[in-house]
Design a protein around this motif. Structure first.
Motif, mmCIF file in Angstrom:
data_model
loop_
_atom_site.group_PDB
_atom_site.id
_atom_site.type_symbol
_atom_site.label_atom_id
_atom_site.label_comp_id
_atom_site.label_asym_id
_atom_site.label_seq_id
_atom_site.Cartn_x
_atom_site.Cartn_y
_atom_site.Cartn_z
ATOM 1 N N ALA A 69 0.831 -1.199 0.000
ATOM 2 C CA ALA A 69 0.000 0.000 0.000
ATOM 3 C C ALA A 69 0.872 1.258 0.000
ATOM 4 N N SER A 70 1.969 1.193 0.725
ATOM 5 C CA SER A 70 2.896 2.323 0.760
ATOM 6 C C SER A 70 3.504 2.554 -0.616
ATOM 7 N N LEU A 71 3.829 1.468 -1.317
ATOM 8 C CA LEU A 71 4.365 1.590 -2.666
ATOM 9 C C LEU A 71 3.355 2.246 -3.601
ATOM 10 N N SER A 72 2.100 1.803 -3.492
ATOM 11 C CA SER A 72 1.051 2.375 -4.335
ATOM 12 C C SER A 72 0.857 3.859 -4.034
ATOM 13 N N GLU A 73 0.855 4.196 -2.743
ATOM 14 C CA GLU A 73 0.704 5.595 -2.351
ATOM 15 C C GLU A 73 1.890 6.421 -2.830
ATOM 16 N N LEU A 74 3.044 5.821 -2.821
ATOM 17 C CA LEU A 74 4.250 6.502 -3.272
ATOM 18 C C LEU A 74 4.129 6.864 -4.755
ATOM 19 N N SER A 75 3.609 5.943 -5.554
ATOM 20 C CA SER A 75 3.426 6.202 -6.977
ATOM 21 C C SER A 75 2.437 7.338 -7.197
ATOM 22 N N ALA A 76 1.360 7.320 -6.412
ATOM 23 C CA ALA A 76 0.348 8.370 -6.538
ATOM 24 C C ALA A 76 0.912 9.729 -6.142
ATOM 25 N N THR A 77 1.715 9.752 -5.088
ATOM 26 C CA THR A 77 2.306 11.004 -4.632
ATOM 27 C C THR A 77 3.256 11.572 -5.673
ATOM 28 N N THR A 78 4.058 10.699 -6.262
ATOM 29 C CA THR A 78 4.998 11.141 -7.300
ATOM 30 C C THR A 78 4.252 11.673 -8.511
ATOM 31 N N ALA A 104 3.649 20.130 -11.070
ATOM 32 C CA ALA A 104 4.734 20.835 -11.749
ATOM 33 C C ALA A 104 4.337 21.196 -13.177
ATOM 34 N N SER A 105 3.661 20.277 -13.869
ATOM 35 C CA SER A 105 3.222 20.541 -15.242
ATOM 36 C C SER A 105 2.206 21.676 -15.288
ATOM 37 N N VAL A 106 1.265 21.656 -14.354
ATOM 38 C CA VAL A 106 0.255 22.716 -14.286
ATOM 39 C C VAL A 106 0.918 24.054 -13.990
ATOM 40 N N ALA A 107 1.855 24.072 -13.057
ATOM 41 C CA ALA A 107 2.554 25.312 -12.711
ATOM 42 C C ALA A 107 3.349 25.834 -13.901
ATOM 43 N N ASN A 108 3.961 24.931 -14.649
ATOM 44 C CA ASN A 108 4.714 25.342 -15.834
ATOM 45 C C ASN A 108 3.790 25.973 -16.869
ATOM 46 N N GLU A 109 2.596 25.383 -17.042
ATOM 47 C CA GLU A 109 1.636 25.948 -17.987
ATOM 48 C C GLU A 109 1.117 27.298 -17.496
ATOM 49 N N ALA A 147 10.002 20.506 -6.295
ATOM 50 C CA ALA A 147 9.253 19.563 -5.457
ATOM 51 C C ALA A 147 9.049 18.241 -6.175
ATOM 52 N N ALA A 148 8.762 18.308 -7.473
ATOM 53 C CA ALA A 148 8.561 17.082 -8.247
ATOM 54 C C ALA A 148 9.851 16.274 -8.335
ATOM 55 N N GLN A 149 10.954 16.971 -8.558
ATOM 56 C CA GLN A 149 12.238 16.276 -8.634
ATOM 57 C C GLN A 149 12.606 15.653 -7.291
ATOM 58 N N THR A 150 12.347 16.393 -6.227
ATOM 59 C CA THR A 150 12.617 15.865 -4.880
ATOM 60 C C THR A 150 11.733 14.661 -4.590
ATOM 61 N N ALA A 151 10.468 14.762 -4.967
ATOM 62 C CA ALA A 151 9.539 13.652 -4.752
ATOM 63 C C ALA A 151 9.989 12.417 -5.532
ATOM 64 N N GLN A 152 10.465 12.637 -6.741
ATOM 65 C CA GLN A 152 10.922 11.516 -7.562
ATOM 66 C C GLN A 152 12.134 10.843 -6.927
#
Length: 471
Positions: free
Chosen positions: A47-56, A63-68, A198-203
């Protein structure tokens, strides 16, 4: 050895070295408890792995929305800058016209003075300077001798002054708008940079945490990290496949509903004339009914769509197809969806343009992804598309949201190679955060945060817009 001693020795030889302990209910309960604990631990880790994917994924989307948002702010800044420059130029021109009229008025007053004309021009005082009267030593004397023949010129000066004042006021407002746009762009840039970081850090954190979780799972299952990694990769792929299948089904359903709505509109539009014919005579009733074919009035319905979803005049939705599938190159067409047959010349031109754009996109394969990039050093999604279509002589704005409005909208199921596909966080143009170029056969080319460069891959349907755009 005595017989008794021999018998005792044989008994010892035949007796087991150690008797097994009896298995009690407590032992069984403890084993079950340990198994349940292990299973719960494994479930928690997965479940933690799945949540991790969702968070990333959420961080990358943000980040994409902010860039736009940043690119949209830049576009608005460019527009505001141009408006401000144009407004100031108009204000300067109006001021020049006013000054020229004042100079002409000064000449008239001087001539009037020299000629000794009667009359008063006290109202000219605000518009004239002593220097404009030549050698006149008494401005008041000149004004009293000026005649009424200057009234029209005076009115002209007043009108020009009013125009100049208005134009300068507009220019000042445009400058304020430009400054506000500049401030908004700066804020959006800071937000985009923060979101990207933040996205890079999350990744990075996700990769480290995922490795740790997989190691724990491997230990719990008494297997190797390599096998557990492969297993988790498989689970992730299956999860994504389920989500994609559901997204595709939703996209097809939305397209079917939109198609039905568009086909119903022309029928309703022609129903009134048909009814009018029926009230005139019974014979005309049958003729009016047959004229209400959606296929015959498909084009007017598309041009009246307020959403722009069916604004294409060169591509219509087939009445025999009620669902949208993966964008694909159409090889067969029905009588109601034959955009290519409407104009062979325009079709050939469109195809040539699309081929040039595709070539421009493929020339960028491998270029790394950079937020806001638009050069060989790095591109983002709309930057890649902008450069690709520039190769075809088409100039697009560096913003996926803007690009959605810079062409003809085509139903997703009718997308052709070279058309642009869009993704939105809320199904609207302001929510668009990604654009890609369709290549045909369910494939696209794009610049994406993952896999970090320009690449070719399969179309995905999660959050895809129901219409493609043909620049």
């Amino acid at each position: 050895m005595s017989l008794t001693a021999a018998a005792l020795a044989l008994a010892v030889t035949l007796t087991p070295a150690a008797a097994a302990d009896d298995v009690t209910q407590d032992d069984i309960d403890q084993a079950k408890s340990a198994e349940q604990t292990t299973a719960a631990s494994i479930a928690s880790l997965e479940a933690s792995l799945s949540e991790l994917s969702a968070t990333t994924a959420a961080a990358e989307l943000a980040a994409s929305v902010a860039n736009e948002d940043y690119l949209t702010a830049l576009d608005e800044l460019d527009t505001a800058t141009t408006d401000a420059e144009d407004a100031q130029a108009a204000a300067d021109a109006a001021a020049a016209d006013t000054e020229e009229a004042r100079a002409d008025m000064g000449s008239v007053v001087a001539e009037t003075y020299e000629a000794g004309s009667a009359g008063t021009l006290d109202s000219l005082a605000p518009y004239l300077s002593g220097e404009s009267l030549g050698d006149a030593t008494d401005v008041s004397v000149a004004l009293t001798r000026a005649g009424e023949n200057t009234d029209a010129q005076l009115q002209n000066v007043e009108a020009l002054q009013a125009v100049a004042d208005t134009m300068q006021s507009i220019a000042d407002e445009k400058v304020e708008t430009k400054q506000a746009a500049a401030d908004a762009a700066a804020t959006a840039k800071a937000d985009a940079d923060a979101a990207a970081t933040a996205a890079q850090t999350a990744q990075t954190n996700a990769e480290t945490e995922r490795a740790s979780l997989i190691a724990q799972l491997a230990e719990q299952r008494n297997t190797t990290v390599e096998l557990e990694t492969a297993y988790q990769d498989q689970l992730e792929a299956e999860r994504q496949a389920r989500e994609e299948a559901a997204a595709k089904e939703a996209a097809e359903k939305a397209a079917a509903e939109q198609t039905a709505q568009e086909q119903a509109q022309p029928a309703e539009a022609t129903q009134a004339p048909a009814s009018a014919g029926a009230s005139g005579s019974g014979a005309d009733s049958g003729t009016g009914s047959s004229a209400a074919s959606p296929a015959q009035s498909q084009q007017p319905a598309q041009s009246s769509s307020s959403s722009g979803a069916a604004s294409s005049s060169s591509s219509t939705t087939s009445s025999s197809s009620s669902t949208a599938s993966a964008p694909r190159q159409t090889t067969t067409q029905t009588t109601t969806s034959a955009p290519a047959a409407s104009s062979s010349t325009s079709s050939g031109s469109s195809t040539s343009k699309a081929q040039a754009a595709i070539a421009g996109a493929k020339a960028q394969l491998g270029i790394r992804y950079v937020w806001g990039g638009e050069s060989d050093a790095g591109v983002d999604c709309s930057g890649m598309v902008m450069r690709a279509y520039r190769n075809a002589g088409v100039y697009l704005t560096h913003s996926s949201r803007a690009q959605y409005g810079q062409g003809t909208k085509i139903p997703l199921a009718q997308a052709q190679p070279g058309d642009l596909l869009f993704w939105s966080s809320n199904g609207t143009q302001p929510g668009i955060y990604h654009v890609a170029m369709y290549l045909g056969n369910g494939m696209l080319i794009d610049a994406n945060y993952s896999p970090y460069n320009v690449s070719i891959r399969s179309v995905w349907y999660s959050q895809i817009m129901p219409y493609a755009v043909r620049p």
